[in-house]
Design an enzyme around this catalytic site. Structure first.
Site, mmCIF file in Angstrom:
data_model
loop_
_atom_site.group_PDB
_atom_site.id
_atom_site.type_symbol
_atom_site.label_atom_id
_atom_site.label_comp_id
_atom_site.label_asym_id
_atom_site.label_seq_id
_atom_site.Cartn_x
_atom_site.Cartn_y
_atom_site.Cartn_z
ATOM 1 N N LYS A 76 0.757 -1.308 0.075
ATOM 2 C CA LYS A 76 0.014 0.158 0.088
ATOM 3 C C LYS A 76 0.859 1.206 -0.106
ATOM 4 O O LYS A 76 0.598 2.252 -0.562
ATOM 5 C CB LYS A 76 -0.812 0.055 1.197
ATOM 6 N N GLY A 138 -0.297 2.298 12.582
ATOM 7 C CA GLY A 138 0.307 1.733 11.069
ATOM 8 C C GLY A 138 -0.649 2.184 10.043
ATOM 9 O O GLY A 138 -1.226 3.388 10.266
ATOM 10 N N GLY A 139 -0.435 1.566 8.856
ATOM 11 C CA GLY A 139 -1.081 2.391 7.714
ATOM 12 C C GLY A 139 -2.658 2.145 7.880
ATOM 13 O O GLY A 139 -3.241 3.382 7.637
HETATM 14 P P1 ATR Z 1 -1.362 -1.947 8.686
HETATM 15 O O1 ATR Z 1 -1.044 -1.297 7.161
HETATM 16 O O2 ATR Z 1 -2.114 -3.298 8.458
HETATM 17 O O3 ATR Z 1 -1.824 -0.874 9.530
HETATM 18 P P2 ATR Z 1 1.258 -1.761 9.591
HETATM 19 O O4 ATR Z 1 1.577 -0.641 8.972
HETATM 20 O O5 ATR Z 1 2.513 -2.733 9.693
HETATM 21 O O6 ATR Z 1 0.200 -2.327 9.343
HETATM 22 O O7 ATR Z 1 0.840 -1.352 11.385
HETATM 23 C C1 ATR Z 1 0.791 -2.511 12.102
HETATM 24 C C2 ATR Z 1 0.186 -1.860 13.618
HETATM 25 O O8 ATR Z 1 -0.028 -2.877 14.524
HETATM 26 C C3 ATR Z 1 1.235 -1.015 14.267
HETATM 27 O O9 ATR Z 1 0.609 -0.215 14.869
HETATM 28 C C4 ATR Z 1 1.932 -2.184 15.325
HETATM 29 O O10 ATR Z 1 2.651 -1.746 16.248
HETATM 30 P P3 ATR Z 1 4.177 -0.905 16.019
HETATM 31 O O11 ATR Z 1 4.014 0.420 15.311
HETATM 32 O O12 ATR Z 1 4.720 -1.050 17.550
HETATM 33 O O13 ATR Z 1 5.126 -1.836 15.168
HETATM 34 C C5 ATR Z 1 0.805 -2.832 15.508
HETATM 35 N N1 ATR Z 1 1.138 -4.202 15.882
HETATM 36 C C6 ATR Z 1 1.254 -5.294 15.215
HETATM 37 N N2 ATR Z 1 1.582 -6.267 16.004
HETATM 38 C C7 ATR Z 1 1.478 -6.048 17.102
HETATM 39 C C8 ATR Z 1 1.396 -6.543 18.369
HETATM 40 N N3 ATR Z 1 1.788 -7.920 18.628
HETATM 41 N N4 ATR Z 1 1.280 -6.233 19.327
HETATM 42 C C9 ATR Z 1 0.980 -4.813 19.478
HETATM 43 N N5 ATR Z 1 0.981 -3.924 18.496
HETATM 44 C C10 ATR Z 1 1.064 -4.503 17.240
#
Ligand code: ATR
Length: 281
Positions: A76, A138-139
């Protein structure tokens, strides 16, 4: 599974979704059901495209004259630099999930935030002047934040990596001049806020795997008239627990369908049959 290729001819237009992984995508089922229902001569297929192959994939889709493309994880953000034109909202979000082909040019849009907002509204939850607690930065969080921030009374962003929450909060605050703040994700930190929240949103991928739970939230501490919106398309532990507490729950399935409705409007300039889309996913 039912496949209907008898209607495919030399004139049939092709749409696709690209991502990695892609096997579990619901997009082909959702859009092919629309095409059948509306008698449109198009098919929608899915392609697994690795990060390394994204630029070749986009060039091929241009050459092969695809009518439209849906984009999912992990492309994306990376795809922006490969397109001819970006809608201003998608450019601000820094992510594209829908591509339209117009006059041989590829233009990118973001319909995730609009889809999330409509999912709330169709479930009777009006974000205007509400206090929102969003987990994740995140995104998906950015797309939702950009659409909801202008109308809500307050937005609190909790994230595992505090710096990412702060960056998103700064961006949204400077753009919309609203009460937007960032917090470290943690049980105590969230517990302190829950009694004052109208809508709790999980925008993280936690819950995507059956054995993962968003352990930081106790939905029973939310106000009885509040709502939980989990962007995961399946029923998560958070959604189940919120329902058990008698709260309104919106799932990512609604967001998926309504972002798809908006994508369809970009591609065809008309409204798709929403019920057919829900039946297909
Ligand atoms: P997307 O595009 O689906 O939003 P992304 O940009 O990779 O994917 O964002 C993922 C989000 O989920 C982030 O806020 C991530 O937290 P970090 O900024 O600390 O990476 C969060 N996230 C993913 N796995 C997690 C976990 N096991 N516990 C808490 N937060 C998690």
């Amino acid at each position: 599974m039912r496949s209907d290729f008898s209607r495919v001819s030399g004139k049939t237009g092709v749409f696709c979704v690209i991502g990695d992984p892609i096997e579990h995508t619901l997009s082909p089922a959702m859009y092919n059901a629309c095409f059948r229902e509306m008698g449109l001569d198009y098919v929608f297929v899915a392609f697994r495209v690795s990060r390394e192959s994204i630029s070749e994939a986009v060039a091929s889709m241009k050459a092969l004259d695809f009518f439209g493309i849906a984009v999912t994880i992990p492309h994306k953000a990376a795809i922006l630099s490969l397109l001819d034109e970006i809608d201003p909202v998608a450019a601000s979000i820094g992510a594209v999930n829908v591509i339209c082909k117009r006059d041989s040019k590829l233009k990118g849009f973001n319909t995730d935030g609009i889809g999330a907002r409509r999912a709330l509204i169709e479930n009777g939850i009006i974000p205007r002047r509400k206090k929102i607690l969003m987990i994740g930065a995140g995104g998906a969080a950015k797309a939702i934040g950009f659409v909801l921030a202008p109308e809500v009374s307050e937005l609190k962003i909790f994230n595992r990596t505090l710096g990412n929450a702060e960056a998103l909060a700064d961006l949204l605050r400077s753009r919309f001049h609203k009460r937007i703040s960032a917090f470290q994700l943690g049980t105590q930190q969230i517990a302190q806020q829950l009694s004052d929240i109208d809508i709790l949103i999980n925008s993280t991928s936690v819950g995507l795997q059956q054995d993962e739970t968003l352990k930081w939230v106790d939905p029973s501490a939310l106000k009885p008239d509040s709502c939980v919106f989990d962007i995961i398309t399946t029923e998560t532990e958070l959604s189940k627990e919120a329902r058990r507490c008698g709260l309104k729950v919106v799932t990512g399935l609604d967001m998926l369908v309504y972002q798809g409705v908006e994508a369809f409007r970009h591609w065809f300039g008309s409204q798709p049959p929403v019920n057919t889309m829900f039946e297909a996913v």
